[in-house]
Design a protein around this motif. Structure first.
Motif, PDB file in Angstrom:
ATOM      1  N   HIS A   1       0.830  -1.204   0.000  1.00 37.22           N
ATOM      2  CA  HIS A   1       0.000   0.000   0.000  1.00 37.22           C
ATOM      3  C   HIS A   1       0.866   1.257   0.000  1.00 37.22           C
ATOM      4  CE1 HIS A   1      -3.459   2.509   0.789  1.00 37.22           C
ATOM      5  NE2 HIS A   1      -2.818   3.071   1.824  1.00 37.22           N
ATOM      6  N   THR A   2       1.938   1.224   0.759  1.00 33.51           N
ATOM      7  CA  THR A   2       2.833   2.379   0.791  1.00 33.51           C
ATOM      8  C   THR A   2       3.472   2.614  -0.576  1.00 33.51           C
ATOM      9  OG1 THR A   2       3.298   1.904   3.123  1.00 33.51           O
ATOM     10  CG2 THR A   2       4.822   3.355   1.972  1.00 33.51           C
ATOM     11  N   GLN A   3       3.880   1.543  -1.212  1.00 32.53           N
ATOM     12  CA  GLN A   3       4.499   1.679  -2.531  1.00 32.53           C
ATOM     13  C   GLN A   3       3.504   2.215  -3.561  1.00 32.53           C
ATOM     14  OE1 GLN A   3       6.149  -2.141  -3.481  1.00 32.53           O
ATOM     15  NE2 GLN A   3       7.900  -1.904  -2.049  1.00 32.53           N
ATOM     16  N   SER A   4       2.263   1.706  -3.540  1.00 33.57           N
ATOM     17  CA  SER A   4       1.243   2.192  -4.507  1.00 33.57           C
ATOM     18  C   SER A   4       0.902   3.657  -4.242  1.00 33.57           C
ATOM     19  CB  SER A   4      -0.009   1.321  -4.423  1.00 33.57           C
ATOM     20  OG  SER A   4      -0.587   1.401  -3.116  1.00 33.57           O
ATOM     21  N   TYR A   5       0.786   4.044  -3.026  1.00 33.68           N
ATOM     22  CA  TYR A   5       0.497   5.423  -2.684  1.00 33.68           C
ATOM     23  C   TYR A   5       1.622   6.342  -3.143  1.00 33.68           C
ATOM     24  CZ  TYR A   5      -0.994   9.340   0.194  1.00 33.68           C
ATOM     25  OH  TYR A   5      -1.403  10.576   0.623  1.00 33.68           O
ATOM     26  N   TRP A   6       2.860   5.902  -2.972  1.00 31.26           N
ATOM     27  CA  TRP A   6       4.001   6.711  -3.395  1.00 31.26           C
ATOM     28  C   TRP A   6       4.031   6.858  -4.913  1.00 31.26           C
ATOM     29  CZ3 TRP A   6       8.386   5.327  -6.290  1.00 31.26           C
ATOM     30  CH2 TRP A   6       9.405   6.315  -6.317  1.00 31.26           C
ATOM     31  N   ARG A   7       3.683   5.830  -5.638  1.00 30.91           N
ATOM     32  CA  ARG A   7       3.649   5.904  -7.112  1.00 30.91           C
ATOM     33  C   ARG A   7       2.569   6.897  -7.587  1.00 30.91           C
ATOM     34  NH1 ARG A   7       3.986  -0.579  -8.547  1.00 30.91           N
ATOM     35  NH2 ARG A   7       6.192  -0.867  -7.970  1.00 30.91           N
ATOM     36  N   CYS A   8       1.452   6.867  -6.913  1.00 28.83           N
ATOM     37  CA  CYS A   8       0.371   7.786  -7.281  1.00 28.83           C
ATOM     38  C   CYS A   8       0.809   9.242  -7.136  1.00 28.83           C
ATOM     39  CB  CYS A   8      -0.862   7.501  -6.437  1.00 28.83           C
ATOM     40  SG  CYS A   8      -2.282   8.557  -6.809  1.00 28.83           S
ATOM     41  N   TRP A   9       1.386   9.559  -6.048  1.00 26.44           N
ATOM     42  CA  TRP A   9       1.871  10.911  -5.831  1.00 26.44           C
ATOM     43  C   TRP A   9       2.989  11.261  -6.800  1.00 26.44           C
ATOM     44  CZ3 TRP A   9      -0.133  14.871  -3.535  1.00 26.44           C
ATOM     45  CH2 TRP A   9      -1.098  14.668  -2.521  1.00 26.44           C
ATOM     46  N   MET A  10       3.773  10.292  -7.185  1.00 28.92           N
ATOM     47  CA  MET A  10       4.847  10.573  -8.143  1.00 28.92           C
ATOM     48  C   MET A  10       4.265  10.972  -9.509  1.00 28.92           C
ATOM     49  SD  MET A  10       7.919   8.066  -9.386  1.00 28.92           S
ATOM     50  CE  MET A  10       6.779   7.038 -10.277  1.00 28.92           C
ATOM     51  N   TRP A  11       3.207  10.269  -9.959  1.00 29.13           N
ATOM     52  CA  TRP A  11       2.592  10.623 -11.236  1.00 29.13           C
ATOM     53  C   TRP A  11       1.902  11.989 -11.160  1.00 29.13           C
ATOM     54  CZ3 TRP A  11       4.073   8.463 -15.416  1.00 29.13           C
ATOM     55  CH2 TRP A  11       4.481   7.121 -15.421  1.00 29.13           C
ATOM     56  N   VAL A  12       1.356  12.282  -9.996  1.00 27.94           N
ATOM     57  CA  VAL A  12       0.727  13.599  -9.844  1.00 27.94           C
ATOM     58  C   VAL A  12       1.772  14.704  -9.952  1.00 27.94           C
ATOM     59  CG1 VAL A  12      -0.481  15.109  -8.226  1.00 27.94           C
ATOM     60  CG2 VAL A  12      -1.234  12.751  -8.527  1.00 27.94           C
ATOM     61  N   MET A  13       2.915  14.503  -9.328  1.00 30.35           N
ATOM     62  CA  MET A  13       3.968  15.496  -9.379  1.00 30.35           C
ATOM     63  C   MET A  13       4.506  15.654 -10.796  1.00 30.35           C
ATOM     64  SD  MET A  13       4.354  16.864  -6.430  1.00 30.35           S
ATOM     65  CE  MET A  13       5.947  17.630  -6.634  1.00 30.35           C
TER      66      MET A  13
END
Length: 252
Positions: A218-230
């Motif tokens: 879950h932490t990894q998926s959440y971090w990827r989401c924020w990375m695409w947003v940035m």
């Protein structure tokens, strides 16, 4: 050569006289015991003097006096058996002394006294050819019966003590056995609880591992989401800057 003091000369004379009296018969003269007490006091006084003899000489005097004391005490005993035993306990030889009469007469006294008491003991045990009177036989028979009764009582007492000890040992054994069984049951119960605890620990460990993996995913998926947003935010700003630059050039 050291000069002998007057006190030591008196001790030698009185000691020799006492030994001659003891050789004759310690029962015969009542003065012998008085002389021995006097000798004891004279020896104590001699030890306090500065001109006292050597240590070996003093020990010789003391041992000869102790021999005479033991002889007198032995003569006071009433039982022939006690006399024979007591005379055997007396020292057979005194220490070496300058007077030739010392060791020799001590040995003679011991041998004579021992022979006398042994003779009395044999006479007591076997008697003479006239035999033993009927009263004596009855007395000895009653004495033997009393001894037998005492022996039976002693054996009975020992038997009772042994039985009590055996009963106590049996009760202690049964008590120890009960405590051992109770302790065994408690130990088995504790072992069962420990096994359950181990199982629960294994289950909780597996659950914790599963939850950790889920949390990690879950932490990894959440971090990827924020990375695409940035990334999208940066691209939007980049394109806006490019458009702003072109519009600014046209106006100029």
């Amino acid at each position: 050569m050291n000069q002998i003091s007057r006190e030591e000369i008196n001790i030698r004379r009185l000691l020799t006289r006492c030994e001659l009296m003891a050789k004759d018969d310690p029962h015969k003269d009542w003065k012998l015991e008085k002389y021995i007490f006097t000798l004891d006091d004279m020896i104590k006084h001699l030890q306090t003097l500065s001109s006292k003899p050597s240590k070996d000489t003093m020990m010789s005097y003391i041992k000869r006096i102790d021999f005479l004391k033991g002889l007198v005490n032995t003569s006071k005993l009433t039982s022939p058996v006690d006399r024979v035993v007591a005379v055997q306990m007396l020292p057979k030889n005194s220490t070496t002394f300058n007077d030739s009469i010392g060791p020799n007469i001590t040995t003679q006294i011991h041998q004579k006294t021992s022979a006398k008491y042994n003779k009395e003991l044999r006479a007591e045990l076997f008697h003479n050819d006239k035999g033993i009177s009927e009263d004596g036989i009855r007395q000895r028979s009653s004495t033997m019966n009393m001894q037998d009764d005492d022996l039976d009582a002693l054996l009975k007492y020992n038997r009772n003590i042994q039985e009590k000890i055996a009963e106590n040992m049996l009760s202690m054994t049964s008590s120890i056995k009960e405590h051992a069984l109770a302790a065994n049951a408690i130990i088995k119960k504790d072992i069962g609880l420990l096994e359950k605890s181990d199982k629960l620990t294994d289950i909780n460990t597996n659950k914790l591992k599963t939850e950790s993996l889920k949390l990690q995913e879950h932490t990894q998926s959440y971090w990827r989401c924020w990375m695409w947003v940035m990334i999208a935010f940066v691209l939007v700003i980049f394109f806006n800057m490019v458009l702003f630059i072109k519009v600014a050039k046209k106006r100029v």
